[in-house]
Write a protein that holds these residues in place. Structure first.
Motif, PDB file in Angstrom:
ATOM      1  N   SER A  39      -6.441   3.851   2.637  1.00 59.82           N
ATOM      2  CA  SER A  39      -7.014   2.776   1.826  1.00 59.82           C
ATOM      3  C   SER A  39      -6.902   3.081   0.338  1.00 59.82           C
ATOM      4  CB  SER A  39      -8.481   2.554   2.192  1.00 59.82           C
ATOM      5  OG  SER A  39      -9.239   3.691   1.851  1.00 59.82           O
ATOM      6  N   VAL A  40      -7.112   2.039  -0.455  1.00 63.94           N
ATOM      7  CA  VAL A  40      -7.131   2.150  -1.909  1.00 63.94           C
ATOM      8  C   VAL A  40      -8.233   1.224  -2.426  1.00 63.94           C
ATOM      9  CG1 VAL A  40      -5.372   0.349  -2.255  1.00 63.94           C
ATOM     10  CG2 VAL A  40      -5.732   2.077  -4.023  1.00 63.94           C
ATOM     11  N   VAL A  41      -8.940   1.697  -3.436  1.00 67.38           N
ATOM     12  CA  VAL A  41      -9.916   0.851  -4.130  1.00 67.38           C
ATOM     13  C   VAL A  41      -9.292   0.481  -5.470  1.00 67.38           C
ATOM     14  CG1 VAL A  41     -12.227   0.679  -5.112  1.00 67.38           C
ATOM     15  CG2 VAL A  41     -11.866   1.987  -3.009  1.00 67.38           C
ATOM     16  N   PHE A  63       4.920  -3.978   1.703  1.00 70.19           N
ATOM     17  CA  PHE A  63       4.877  -2.840   2.598  1.00 70.19           C
ATOM     18  C   PHE A  63       5.930  -1.824   2.163  1.00 70.19           C
ATOM     19  CE2 PHE A  63       3.125  -6.152   5.411  1.00 70.19           C
ATOM     20  CZ  PHE A  63       1.903  -5.553   5.642  1.00 70.19           C
ATOM     21  N   PRO A  64       5.814  -0.574   2.622  1.00 67.88           N
ATOM     22  CA  PRO A  64       6.791   0.447   2.225  1.00 67.88           C
ATOM     23  C   PRO A  64       8.223   0.037   2.560  1.00 67.88           C
ATOM     24  CG  PRO A  64       4.947   1.429   3.398  1.00 67.88           C
ATOM     25  CD  PRO A  64       4.782  -0.061   3.496  1.00 67.88           C
ATOM     26  N   ASP A  65       9.119   0.412   1.684  1.00 72.46           N
ATOM     27  CA  ASP A  65      10.566   0.211   1.878  1.00 72.46           C
ATOM     28  C   ASP A  65      10.960  -1.252   2.046  1.00 72.46           C
ATOM     29  OD1 ASP A  65      10.857   3.008   1.832  1.00 72.46           O
ATOM     30  OD2 ASP A  65      10.431   3.106   3.969  1.00 72.46           O
ATOM     31  N   ASN A  66      10.242  -2.159   1.430  1.00 78.37           N
ATOM     32  CA  ASN A  66      10.606  -3.568   1.508  1.00 78.37           C
ATOM     33  C   ASN A  66      10.478  -4.208   0.125  1.00 78.37           C
ATOM     34  OD1 ASN A  66      11.404  -5.977   2.573  1.00 78.37           O
ATOM     35  ND2 ASN A  66       9.407  -6.522   3.387  1.00 78.37           N
ATOM     36  N   TYR A  67      11.279  -3.724  -0.809  1.00 78.19           N
ATOM     37  CA  TYR A  67      11.209  -4.193  -2.184  1.00 78.19           C
ATOM     38  C   TYR A  67      12.479  -4.946  -2.538  1.00 78.19           C
ATOM     39  CZ  TYR A  67       7.783  -0.422  -2.226  1.00 78.19           C
ATOM     40  OH  TYR A  67       6.750   0.412  -1.934  1.00 78.19           O
ATOM     41  N   SER A  68      12.299  -6.052  -3.236  1.00 79.85           N
ATOM     42  CA  SER A  68      13.475  -6.789  -3.685  1.00 79.85           C
ATOM     43  C   SER A  68      13.995  -6.212  -4.994  1.00 79.85           C
ATOM     44  CB  SER A  68      13.153  -8.274  -3.831  1.00 79.85           C
ATOM     45  OG  SER A  68      12.068  -8.445  -4.718  1.00 79.85           O
ATOM     46  N   GLY A  95      -7.554  -1.779   2.968  1.00 77.18           N
ATOM     47  CA  GLY A  95      -7.405  -0.785   4.021  1.00 77.18           C
ATOM     48  C   GLY A  95      -6.200  -1.051   4.900  1.00 77.18           C
ATOM     49  N   SER A  96      -6.130  -0.318   5.999  1.00 80.11           N
ATOM     50  CA  SER A  96      -5.040  -0.403   6.985  1.00 80.11           C
ATOM     51  C   SER A  96      -3.682  -0.040   6.377  1.00 80.11           C
ATOM     52  CB  SER A  96      -4.973  -1.800   7.612  1.00 80.11           C
ATOM     53  OG  SER A  96      -6.192  -2.102   8.248  1.00 80.11           O
ATOM     54  N   LEU A  97      -3.682   0.917   5.450  1.00 81.43           N
ATOM     55  CA  LEU A  97      -2.436   1.389   4.849  1.00 81.43           C
ATOM     56  C   LEU A  97      -1.922   2.594   5.615  1.00 81.43           C
ATOM     57  CD1 LEU A  97      -3.443   1.156   1.069  1.00 81.43           C
ATOM     58  CD2 LEU A  97      -2.358  -0.582   2.506  1.00 81.43           C
ATOM     59  N   PHE A  98      -0.680   2.953   5.387  1.00 80.01           N
ATOM     60  CA  PHE A  98      -0.066   4.100   6.034  1.00 80.01           C
ATOM     61  C   PHE A  98      -0.146   5.316   5.117  1.00 80.01           C
ATOM     62  CE2 PHE A  98       2.184   0.381   7.737  1.00 80.01           C
ATOM     63  CZ  PHE A  98       1.919   0.552   9.085  1.00 80.01           C
ATOM     64  N   PRO A  99      -0.411   6.516   5.682  1.00 81.42           N
ATOM     65  CA  PRO A  99      -0.460   7.729   4.858  1.00 81.42           C
ATOM     66  C   PRO A  99       0.898   8.036   4.229  1.00 81.42           C
ATOM     67  CG  PRO A  99      -1.386   8.131   7.048  1.00 81.42           C
ATOM     68  CD  PRO A  99      -0.743   6.785   7.078  1.00 81.42           C
ATOM     69  N   ASP A 100       0.852   8.649   3.044  1.00 85.24           N
ATOM     70  CA  ASP A 100       2.045   9.110   2.334  1.00 85.24           C
ATOM     71  C   ASP A 100       3.110   8.012   2.223  1.00 85.24           C
ATOM     72  OD1 ASP A 100       3.520  10.977   0.893  1.00 85.24           O
ATOM     73  OD2 ASP A 100       4.558  11.699   2.688  1.00 85.24           O
ATOM     74  N   SER A 101       2.660   6.804   1.859  1.00 78.53           N
ATOM     75  CA  SER A 101       3.574   5.661   1.742  1.00 78.53           C
ATOM     76  C   SER A 101       3.416   5.006   0.373  1.00 78.53           C
ATOM     77  CB  SER A 101       3.290   4.618   2.823  1.00 78.53           C
ATOM     78  OG  SER A 101       3.508   5.182   4.100  1.00 78.53           O
ATOM     79  N   SER A 118      -1.247 -10.143 -12.432  1.00 78.54           N
ATOM     80  CA  SER A 118      -1.260  -8.913 -13.225  1.00 78.54           C
ATOM     81  C   SER A 118       0.131  -8.297 -13.219  1.00 78.54           C
ATOM     82  CB  SER A 118      -2.251  -7.916 -12.616  1.00 78.54           C
ATOM     83  OG  SER A 118      -1.755  -7.432 -11.377  1.00 78.54           O
ATOM     84  N   ASP A 119       0.268  -7.220 -13.970  1.00 80.41           N
ATOM     85  CA  ASP A 119       1.472  -6.408 -13.854  1.00 80.41           C
ATOM     86  C   ASP A 119       1.482  -5.756 -12.475  1.00 80.41           C
ATOM     87  OD1 ASP A 119       2.295  -6.969 -16.446  1.00 80.41           O
ATOM     88  OD2 ASP A 119       1.314  -5.193 -17.290  1.00 80.41           O
ATOM     89  N   VAL A 120       2.642  -5.292 -12.062  1.00 80.62           N
ATOM     90  CA  VAL A 120       2.780  -4.624 -10.770  1.00 80.62           C
ATOM     91  C   VAL A 120       2.318  -3.175 -10.887  1.00 80.62           C
ATOM     92  CG1 VAL A 120       4.433  -3.880  -9.007  1.00 80.62           C
ATOM     93  CG2 VAL A 120       4.667  -6.131 -10.065  1.00 80.62           C
ATOM     94  N   LEU A 121       1.548  -2.739  -9.916  1.00 86.42           N
ATOM     95  CA  LEU A 121       1.082  -1.360  -9.836  1.00 86.42           C
ATOM     96  C   LEU A 121       1.763  -0.706  -8.645  1.00 86.42           C
ATOM     97  CD1 LEU A 121      -0.957   0.881 -10.730  1.00 86.42           C
ATOM     98  CD2 LEU A 121      -2.537  -0.128  -9.076  1.00 86.42           C
ATOM     99  N   ILE A 122       2.355   0.464  -8.860  1.00 89.22           N
ATOM    100  CA  ILE A 122       3.004   1.214  -7.781  1.00 89.22           C
ATOM    101  C   ILE A 122       2.150   2.444  -7.496  1.00 89.22           C
ATOM    102  CG2 ILE A 122       5.088   2.463  -7.091  1.00 89.22           C
ATOM    103  CD1 ILE A 122       6.610   0.715  -9.178  1.00 89.22           C
ATOM    104  N   PHE A 123       1.846   2.670  -6.227  1.00 93.44           N
ATOM    105  CA  PHE A 123       1.060   3.852  -5.861  1.00 93.44           C
ATOM    106  C   PHE A 123       1.535   4.379  -4.510  1.00 93.44           C
ATOM    107  CE2 PHE A 123      -1.287   0.343  -3.965  1.00 93.44           C
ATOM    108  CZ  PHE A 123      -1.677   0.824  -2.731  1.00 93.44           C
ATOM    109  N   ARG A 124       1.199   5.650  -4.245  1.00 88.98           N
ATOM    110  CA  ARG A 124       1.505   6.301  -2.976  1.00 88.98           C
ATOM    111  C   ARG A 124       0.198   6.776  -2.376  1.00 88.98           C
ATOM    112  NH1 ARG A 124       5.549   8.244  -0.029  1.00 88.98           N
ATOM    113  NH2 ARG A 124       7.121   7.624  -1.536  1.00 88.98           N
ATOM    114  N   THR A 125      -0.026   6.419  -1.111  1.00 89.66           N
ATOM    115  CA  THR A 125      -1.232   6.878  -0.435  1.00 89.66           C
ATOM    116  C   THR A 125      -1.152   8.380  -0.185  1.00 89.66           C
ATOM    117  OG1 THR A 125      -0.212   6.215   1.666  1.00 89.66           O
ATOM    118  CG2 THR A 125      -1.789   4.686   0.685  1.00 89.66           C
TER     119      THR A 125
END
Length: 127
Positions: A39-41, A63-68, A95-101, A118-125
């Motif tokens: 999860s992320v807050v 979702f991971p690996d699905n970027y245009s 919630g319901s995110l995948f670890p290390d993604s 907003s601007d796009v935010l990129i993060f890794r769980t």
């Protein structure tokens, strides 16, 4: 006399809206408050609601690996957050995110005029 004052107030209100461009909500400051493996807050600032009240807000996620493209979220999932009560800074847990993604997310707010993002935010769980 009361009728004249009422008409004057109506005229002033109509004149003050004259030439005012309709605006969508303005969103800034999308950031991470907490990050875990599943999860992320997120926190986001709605700096202007626009010229109409906000009717919906939420997040658009890839979702991971699905970027245009690297800086764009094509919205695999829309997470609508119920209940906007005029708060200018809000926090939401996704919630319901995948670890290390890696994920890409942007916040949105909708009014009768359109949608602000907003601007796009990129993060890794976390692992």
């Amino acid at each position: 006399m009361l009728k004249r004052i009422t008409l004057l107030v109506i005229a002033i209100m109509a004149f003050s809206q004259c030439g005012k461009k309709e605006q969508v909500p303005t969103i800034t400051g999308l950031g991470i408050e907490e990050l875990g493996p599943y999860s992320v807050v997120l926190s986001v600032a709605i700096t202007e609601q626009g010229t109409q009240p906000i009717t919906e807000r939420g997040y658009c996620m890839n979702f991971p690996d699905n970027y245009s493209t690297p800086e764009y979220v094509n919205c695999d999932t829309t997470i609508t957050v119920s209940g906007y009560a005029g708060e200018w800074v809000v926090q939401d847990t996704i919630g319901s995110l995948f670890p290390d993604s890696e994920y890409r997310v942007c916040a949105y707010a909708l009014n009768k005029i359109g949608v602000g993002t907003s601007d796009v935010l990129i993060f890794r769980t976390k692992k």
